[in-house]
Design an enzyme around this catalytic site. Structure first.
Site, PDB file in Angstrom:
ATOM      1  N   TYR A   1       0.849  -1.192   0.000  1.00  0.00           N
ATOM      2  CA  TYR A   1       0.000   0.000   0.000  1.00  0.00           C
ATOM      3  C   TYR A   1       0.884   1.240   0.000  1.00  0.00           C
ATOM      4  O   TYR A   1       1.813   1.345   0.801  1.00  0.00           O
ATOM      5  CB  TYR A   1      -0.897  -0.001   1.244  1.00  0.00           C
ATOM      6  CG  TYR A   1      -1.843   1.165   1.329  1.00  0.00           C
ATOM      7  CD1 TYR A   1      -2.901   1.296   0.434  1.00  0.00           C
ATOM      8  CD2 TYR A   1      -1.699   2.148   2.320  1.00  0.00           C
ATOM      9  CE1 TYR A   1      -3.790   2.370   0.521  1.00  0.00           C
ATOM     10  CE2 TYR A   1      -2.585   3.210   2.414  1.00  0.00           C
ATOM     11  CZ  TYR A   1      -3.626   3.315   1.516  1.00  0.00           C
ATOM     12  OH  TYR A   1      -4.506   4.365   1.612  1.00  0.00           O
TER      13      TYR A   1
ATOM     14  N   ASP B   1       9.200   2.925   0.212  1.00  0.00           N
ATOM     15  CA  ASP B   1       8.112   3.580   0.928  1.00  0.00           C
ATOM     16  C   ASP B   1       8.292   3.257   2.400  1.00  0.00           C
ATOM     17  O   ASP B   1       7.905   2.187   2.872  1.00  0.00           O
ATOM     18  CB  ASP B   1       6.765   3.076   0.399  1.00  0.00           C
ATOM     19  CG  ASP B   1       5.592   3.659   1.181  1.00  0.00           C
ATOM     20  OD1 ASP B   1       5.847   4.364   2.179  1.00  0.00           O
ATOM     21  OD2 ASP B   1       4.440   3.405   0.783  1.00  0.00           O
TER      22      ASP B   1
ATOM     23  N   LYS C   1       3.573   9.036   8.963  1.00  0.00           N
ATOM     24  CA  LYS C   1       3.394   8.443  10.286  1.00  0.00           C
ATOM     25  C   LYS C   1       4.363   9.020  11.344  1.00  0.00           C
ATOM     26  O   LYS C   1       4.175  10.146  11.728  1.00  0.00           O
ATOM     27  CB  LYS C   1       3.411   6.916  10.170  1.00  0.00           C
ATOM     28  CG  LYS C   1       2.269   6.488   9.215  1.00  0.00           C
ATOM     29  CD  LYS C   1       1.901   5.046   9.167  1.00  0.00           C
ATOM     30  CE  LYS C   1       0.590   4.896   8.414  1.00  0.00           C
ATOM     31  NZ  LYS C   1       0.649   4.115   7.179  1.00  0.00           N
TER      32      LYS C   1
HETATM   33  C1  LIG Z   1       0.016   4.593   5.766  1.00  0.00           C
HETATM   34  C2  LIG Z   1       0.807   4.340   4.586  1.00  0.00           C
HETATM   35  C3  LIG Z   1       0.751   5.185   3.454  1.00  0.00           C
HETATM   36  C4  LIG Z   1      -0.244   6.288   3.346  1.00  0.00           C
HETATM   37  O1  LIG Z   1      -0.074   7.296   4.278  1.00  0.00           O
HETATM   38  P1  LIG Z   1      -1.319   8.246   4.622  1.00  0.00           P
HETATM   39  O2  LIG Z   1      -0.736   9.234   5.574  1.00  0.00           O
HETATM   40  O3  LIG Z   1      -2.378   7.367   5.203  1.00  0.00           O
HETATM   41  O4  LIG Z   1      -1.756   8.869   3.359  1.00  0.00           O
HETATM   42  C5  LIG Z   1       1.644   4.955   2.435  1.00  0.00           C
HETATM   43  N1  LIG Z   1       2.516   3.940   2.471  1.00  0.00           N
HETATM   44  C6  LIG Z   1       2.587   3.097   3.520  1.00  0.00           C
HETATM   45  C7  LIG Z   1       3.614   2.020   3.523  1.00  0.00           C
HETATM   46  C8  LIG Z   1       1.724   3.258   4.588  1.00  0.00           C
HETATM   47  O5  LIG Z   1       1.776   2.398   5.605  1.00  0.00           O
END
Ligand SMILES: *Cc1c(COP(=O)(O)O)cnc(C)c1O
Length: 426
Positions: A144, A239, A267
């Site tokens: 994701y 990511d 985060k």
């Molecule tokens: C949470 C998450 C996102 C998205 O971040 P948001 O602040 O919810 O838009 C992207 N990549 C990873 C790996 C994530 O865990």
């Protein structure tokens, strides 16, 4: 446990907010039942609207690594708020957070702040396309990278929980530029690159995946991926929205001993406020506006409240790196405790863990990619989730989500959690 008020609040929310929530995974669709409405939180505990206390294992999905309402972060935010919350002009604190982040993370010279992980990943691929002058990207099934169009192609997390890996509203035109590989399968990447020679701008990956449960890359896979990208002139994007500033000061790059070309953050870097960021070597970042031609902007990007929270959080982590070890030890303790209890219950299960990320899958075989993660028995998971919740333990409400431990958790909280599991009939 009584959830009367939560259920009433959820009914009211559904009148005005689609599905009653502002982010789908909060709605408990995968596990059934009404979501819990939280009133306040402190340290490792959530207090809900019915007056229940819950031991929290999601920490707002990762950011609150030191626990809820962490003193230095809250004070920094209050101080800043009194001086104005946004100016649309440069402020010194942006540079302070940038300098600190660059000093903690290997292999980056410059960083640009945005408002979410979604924005960070979306901007990172635009930068990669602008830099390489190529259009296509490769992502992995079950990873994701936020909810922007290019990534809603077999995305993990909420998107799979709902069984709609390809969301309506994403055009064919966009989807055709996102190619799908299999996690932990280097050959699947090699084939895509071979079939699209000279067209791939970037491979984006969760270096430790957390959106199909926690999945650890094999050493051969992740090292091979780095080598392959280098050979083919393809940028490797880590990511690190989950892993950044959680697995250690230098995130997954440091933990795995691999340098990526572009990094995405979110985060933890915002300390609980909406912050995302992307970063790279100066040569790549110089393509970004206003220095270069790749456009990217944000009215509230780098706003003082968000920067104050992020700076307070990263300062703590930078000054007290032993926190990462403490978190890892606690997670290992929980892992061992769960292992022992589940073994006794005789139910098929796998526990995956890396640092302070962990997930439990009710399946026989190893869980190494999206396919094997999806094999988990959701009926057992539901019993597990609700059984824990009834005893005041708040776990992620989907098997496709990782736990995020926070350092406010005590060993007696962990013991209580393990005992709670022991009491459940699975
Ligand atoms: C949470 C998450 C996102 C998205 O971040 P948001 O602040 O919810 O838009 C992207 N990549 C990873 C790996 C994530 O865990």
């Amino acid at each position: 446990m009584i959830y009367k008020r939560s259920s009433a609040l959820f009914a009211e929310a559904q009148k005005y907010i689609p599905g009653g929530v502002n982010s789908p995974v909060r709605a408990f669709k995968a596990v059934g039942g009404d979501p819990i409405f939280v009133k306040e939180a402190k340290g490792a505990y959530l207090y809900d609207e019915d007056g229940n206390r819950l031991i929290d294992y999601i920490a707002s999905w990762g950011p609150l690594i030191l626990g809820h309402a962490y003193g230095p972060v809250i004070e920094a935010v209050i101080d800043k708020a009194k001086k104005g919350t946004s100016f649309g002009m440069p402020t010194q604190i942006e540079t302070e957070l940038a300098r600190l982040a660059v000093s903690m993370v290997p292999n980056i010279d410059k960083i640009r702040f945005v408002n979410s992980g979604t924005e960070a990943c979306m901007s990172a691929i635009r930068l990669a396309r602008g830099y390489t002058k190529r259009d296509k990207i490769i992502k992995f099934a079950g990873c994701y990278h936020g909810h922007s169009d290019s990534f809603l192609i077999q995305a993990g997390s909420g998107a799979v929980t709902f069984g709609s890996p390809n969301s309506p509203g994403v055009t064919q035109g966009t989807a055709k530029d996102t190619l799908l590989a299999k996690y932990n399968d280097l050959e699947s990447v090699r084939e895509l690159i071979r079939a699209n020679q000279g067209e791939i701008a970037a491979v984006i990956i969760e270096p430790i995946a957390g959106n199909m449960g926690c999945i650890v890359p094999s050493e051969d896979f992740i090292k091979g991926l780095r080598k392959l990208c280098t050979e083919e002139g393809v940028l490797l994007i880590f990511d690190e929205v989950m892993t950044g500033f959680r697995l250690g000061r230098g995130g997954a790059q440091e933990a795995l001993g691999i340098d990526a070309d572009i990094l995405c953050f979110g985060k933890v870097i915002g300390g609980g406020l909406p912050v995302g960021a992307f970063a790279a070597r100066a040569e790549i970042m110089s393509y970004l506006a206003p220095e270069g031609p790749v456009y990217q902007a944000g009215t509230l990007s780098g706003n003082p409240l968000a920067m104050a929270a992020g700076l307070a959080m990263l300062t703590e982590l930078n000054n007290r790196p032993e926190v990462f070890k403490s978190l890892e030890d606690k997670t290992a303790y929980l892992h061992e405790g769960f292992d022992k209890v589940l073994k006794d219950k005789g139910v098929p299960y796998r526990i995956n863990r890396y640092g302070s990320m962990m997930s439990v899958h009710f399946t026989e075989g190893p869980v190494v990619d999206f396919e094997t993660s999806a094999k988990g028995n959701n009926e057992t998971f539901k019993k597990f989730f609700h059984g824990m919740l009834d005893q005041g333990v708040y776990l992620p409400p989907s098997a496709f989500e990782s736990y995020f431990l926070n350092d406010a958790l005590s060993y007696s909280d962990l013991d209580a959690t393990i005992e709670a599991l022991d009491k459940i009939d699975l």
